[in-house]
Scaffold this motif. Structure first.
Motif, PDB file in Angstrom:
ATOM      1  N   ILE A 112       0.866  -1.180   0.000  1.00  0.00           N
ATOM      2  CA  ILE A 112       0.000   0.000   0.000  1.00  0.00           C
ATOM      3  C   ILE A 112       0.904   1.231   0.000  1.00  0.00           C
ATOM      4  CG2 ILE A 112      -1.740   1.320   1.252  1.00  0.00           C
ATOM      5  CD1 ILE A 112      -2.724  -1.296   2.477  1.00  0.00           C
ATOM      6  N   ALA A 159      -1.543  -0.942  -4.031  1.00  0.00           N
ATOM      7  CA  ALA A 159      -2.640   0.012  -3.837  1.00  0.00           C
ATOM      8  C   ALA A 159      -2.033   1.375  -3.564  1.00  0.00           C
ATOM      9  CB  ALA A 159      -3.529  -0.407  -2.673  1.00  0.00           C
ATOM     10  N   PHE A 180      -3.087   4.874  -1.526  1.00  0.00           N
ATOM     11  CA  PHE A 180      -4.043   5.269  -0.496  1.00  0.00           C
ATOM     12  C   PHE A 180      -3.700   6.671  -0.022  1.00  0.00           C
ATOM     13  CE2 PHE A 180      -5.269   4.481   4.215  1.00  0.00           C
ATOM     14  CZ  PHE A 180      -6.496   5.082   4.032  1.00  0.00           C
ATOM     15  N   VAL A 184      -5.556  -1.215  -6.696  1.00  0.00           N
ATOM     16  CA  VAL A 184      -6.563  -0.466  -5.939  1.00  0.00           C
ATOM     17  C   VAL A 184      -6.120   0.982  -5.832  1.00  0.00           C
ATOM     18  CG1 VAL A 184      -7.687  -0.163  -3.691  1.00  0.00           C
ATOM     19  CG2 VAL A 184      -7.283  -2.475  -4.587  1.00  0.00           C
ATOM     20  N   ALA A 222     -12.486   4.773   1.980  1.00  0.00           N
ATOM     21  CA  ALA A 222     -12.061   3.623   2.783  1.00  0.00           C
ATOM     22  C   ALA A 222     -12.741   3.595   4.142  1.00  0.00           C
ATOM     23  CB  ALA A 222     -10.542   3.639   2.962  1.00  0.00           C
ATOM     24  N   ILE A 234      -8.777  -1.964   2.916  1.00  0.00           N
ATOM     25  CA  ILE A 234      -7.913  -2.046   1.730  1.00  0.00           C
ATOM     26  C   ILE A 234      -7.312  -3.442   1.611  1.00  0.00           C
ATOM     27  CG2 ILE A 234      -5.846  -1.120   0.612  1.00  0.00           C
ATOM     28  CD1 ILE A 234      -6.466   1.554   1.995  1.00  0.00           C
TER      29      ILE A 234
END
Length: 208
Positions: free
Chosen positions: A5, A114, A116, A138, A145, A158
């Motif tokens: 992430i 991902a 974020f 993602v 979220a 996530i």
């Protein structure tokens, strides 16, 4: 490690001087901008469940701080602030060298990814930075979220999107108090990077 992430601001690009540039572009509404930043800080780590509830509470708090109506701050946020942020990003910022190549290599190795960010309009902001959203499995912002970093539930959500267990995920970000604490809250690993460090250097140890 099965997935990474990535934080966006300060991690995939160097966001130095971004707050100052936003202030200079919002001089006529600087007090509304201050109200947004104050309200956002107060909501740090809280879980709201969905973006609708988050924005409902954000605009209510901004209204109380600024003295403006909730309708006014909502129109300002979506009609002025976020479009301005995208324009500033497009004009002054670009992804770090090596970002597309390294993300492609992660995908080749079967590692999911991902991105974020605490701020919404994430697809528009990625494109403003010339980052292709399709480089990630993602792309999600904190309101969608469920809550701002370091909200545990947001990181767990996530993980579910990535179809990975939390302990198989590495979080990479430039802030220990948000990215790092969120990772620890949810049982994920964390790598702290410097916003001015080249992306190639940030990821080097993962490729050895």
């Amino acid at each position: 490690m099965k997935a990474i992430i990535f934080d966006l601001d300060g991690t995939l690009y160097d966001n130095s001087n971004l707050p100052l540039r936003l202030i200079l572009h919002c001089l006529t509404s600087v007090f509304t901008l201050k109200a947004e930043r104050t309200a956002r800080a107060q909501f740090s780590g809280q879980y709201f469940g969905n973006s609708e509830e988050y924005f409902k509470m954000l605009f209510k708090r901004m209204s109380a701080i600024s003295g403006k109506s909730t309708g006014y701050v909502e129109r300002w946020y979506h009609g002025k602030y976020m479009p301005t942020m995208c324009k500033v990003l497009e004009k002054h910022y670009h992804y770090k060298d090596g970002v597309p190549e390294k993300l492609a290599r992660l995908r080749e190795q079967g590692i999911k990814s991902a991105v974020f960010s605490d701020y919404d309009h994430i697809i528009e902001r990625l494109r403003a930075l010339d980052i292709n959203p399709e480089w990630f499995d993602v792309c999600i912002d904190a309101p969608a979220a469920g809550g701002l970093k370091p909200c545990r539930e947001s990181f767990i959500n996530i993980a579910e999107m990535l179809d990975c267990e939390p302990n198989d995920i590495l979080v990479i970000g430039d802030r220990d108090d948000t990215d790092g604490q969120g990772a620890r809250n949810s049982g994920m690993q964390f790598l702290l990077v410097k916003k001015k460090a080249p992306f190639l250097h940030d990821i080097q140890k993962l490729m050895m």
